[in-house]
Design a protein around this motif. Sequence first.
Motif, mmCIF file in Angstrom:
data_model
loop_
_atom_site.group_PDB
_atom_site.id
_atom_site.type_symbol
_atom_site.label_atom_id
_atom_site.label_comp_id
_atom_site.label_asym_id
_atom_site.label_seq_id
_atom_site.Cartn_x
_atom_site.Cartn_y
_atom_site.Cartn_z
ATOM 1 N N GLU B 18 -46.871 -16.385 -6.002
ATOM 2 C CA GLU B 18 -45.690 -16.246 -6.860
ATOM 3 C C GLU B 18 -45.413 -17.533 -7.632
ATOM 4 O OE1 GLU B 18 -42.291 -14.789 -4.699
ATOM 5 O OE2 GLU B 18 -43.409 -13.039 -4.013
ATOM 6 N N ASN B 19 -45.265 -17.376 -8.908
ATOM 7 C CA ASN B 19 -44.982 -18.517 -9.784
ATOM 8 C C ASN B 19 -43.510 -18.898 -9.667
ATOM 9 O OD1 ASN B 19 -44.521 -20.283 -11.852
ATOM 10 N ND2 ASN B 19 -45.342 -18.968 -13.475
ATOM 11 N N MET B 20 -43.262 -20.129 -9.229
ATOM 12 C CA MET B 20 -41.885 -20.537 -8.965
ATOM 13 C C MET B 20 -41.096 -20.832 -10.237
ATOM 14 S SD MET B 20 -41.243 -20.295 -5.863
ATOM 15 C CE MET B 20 -42.208 -18.817 -5.916
ATOM 16 N N LEU B 21 -41.802 -20.969 -11.343
ATOM 17 C CA LEU B 21 -41.090 -21.185 -12.606
ATOM 18 C C LEU B 21 -40.825 -19.853 -13.300
ATOM 19 C CD1 LEU B 21 -43.031 -24.325 -13.804
ATOM 20 C CD2 LEU B 21 -40.625 -24.247 -13.198
ATOM 21 N N ALA B 22 -41.398 -18.769 -12.714
ATOM 22 C CA ALA B 22 -41.316 -17.476 -13.391
ATOM 23 C C ALA B 22 -39.885 -16.989 -13.534
ATOM 24 C CB ALA B 22 -42.151 -16.441 -12.637
ATOM 25 N N ALA B 23 -39.078 -17.217 -12.488
ATOM 26 C CA ALA B 23 -37.707 -16.709 -12.533
ATOM 27 C C ALA B 23 -36.969 -17.321 -13.724
ATOM 28 C CB ALA B 23 -36.986 -17.042 -11.230
ATOM 29 N N ASN B 24 -37.119 -18.646 -13.878
ATOM 30 C CA ASN B 24 -36.453 -19.290 -15.017
ATOM 31 C C ASN B 24 -37.054 -18.831 -16.348
ATOM 32 O OD1 ASN B 24 -34.502 -21.462 -15.973
ATOM 33 N ND2 ASN B 24 -36.417 -22.080 -16.963
ATOM 34 N N ASN B 25 -38.395 -18.707 -16.362
ATOM 35 C CA ASN B 25 -39.048 -18.271 -17.608
ATOM 36 C C ASN B 25 -38.604 -16.869 -18.017
ATOM 37 O OD1 ASN B 25 -40.406 -20.672 -17.798
ATOM 38 N ND2 ASN B 25 -42.293 -19.905 -16.873
ATOM 39 N N GLN B 26 -38.434 -15.990 -17.025
ATOM 40 C CA GLN B 26 -37.983 -14.630 -17.331
ATOM 41 C C GLN B 26 -36.572 -14.631 -17.893
ATOM 42 O OE1 GLN B 26 -38.488 -12.411 -13.716
ATOM 43 N NE2 GLN B 26 -40.722 -12.429 -13.947
ATOM 44 N N LEU B 27 -35.706 -15.425 -17.248
ATOM 45 C CA LEU B 27 -34.326 -15.522 -17.740
ATOM 46 C C LEU B 27 -34.291 -16.123 -19.140
ATOM 47 C CD1 LEU B 27 -32.003 -16.660 -14.829
ATOM 48 C CD2 LEU B 27 -31.678 -14.732 -16.373
#
Lengths: 125, 225
Positions: B18-27
């Motif tokens: 799981e990409n930990m920056l993904a949540a911020n990137n999605q937002l």
Amino acid sequence: MHEASIAGSIVRSVLSAAAEAKARKVETVVLEFGEWSAFQPEQVEFWLRIGFENTPAASAAFEFRTVPGRIRCRACGTEGPCPKPENGAIDPFIGPVLECPSCGGSDVEIMSGREAVVKSIRVKK
Amino acid sequence: MKISFPSTNETFDLELSENMLAANNQLAAENRRFFDSRGIFAIDILGSVGSGKTTLVQQFVRRLKDKKKVASIAGDLATTIDADRIRTAGGEVLQVNTGSLCHLDAAIISRAMSGLNLDGLDVLLIENVGNLICPGEFRLGAHCRLVVVSVTEGPYMIVKHPAVFLDADAVAVNKTDLAGVMEVDPERLKRDALSLKPGLKTALVSAKTGEGVDELMRLMEIPGA
């Protein structure tokens, strides 16, 4: 300090995966950080210890792996690793000095090396 | 998530990747869609403490306010000093205090939007927390990321912080009015930025006197510039 943010995401990801698997205990957490990411493992670990307090991952061991940086040169098409700075300064905050090893151009694209990934966890049922 | 292999009867390895920056990137991507759906041009402004971000935001607001509806978000650990300063230039301003957090992130911006009157808004200026390291990894969803560097920070500011410039769209070399006293060549800072990322939009400005600000705004393609 920005490691606290990434550690928060790691804690959520690990604990939800562990809960989903009905695990009693998380024994190991394997993390992958890109060579050029701005996250320092020691700092991440510091915040993880705090974040995992009183959870099934409280005594987990952390394994940090480094993903090598790779570039692609837009000018000559070379793809591969990027040489380290000549002065030997290796500070994650300084980041990459991006120069194509073939043509010396700086119009390069980062293919890998900035990751922040929870690769896997080892859990006990 | 997949269970890759049992290493003993009761111990399992779970593959997450799981990409930990993904949540911020999605937002950030959601913020961008929100901005686009309302025709808002959003700018993320980065720079060290004291580089002149707030003064530059004041200049932007003064130049835009008669032509476009402008709002600003000022990010700082504490106080409303920046919001108060920007308010003197005009437009709506929201102060976001991050406490001990060293950067704004996409979630903060998403929440902040509910505190602004978005009716007819054209331009949103987001002044990030003063810091050239941490905000770099956290995209907000803005259309343009501007990094402000001033000659008073010395000649090595850009070469010492390359990562943040790789993700930038524009660079303002600020306080050119002090270049002589500081004995720092603003052109050199500009060259440093361009050598890190060819094609960066760069301008020499004095946010204090206003010199170069119009050119910077045109380069950044800010509506109304």
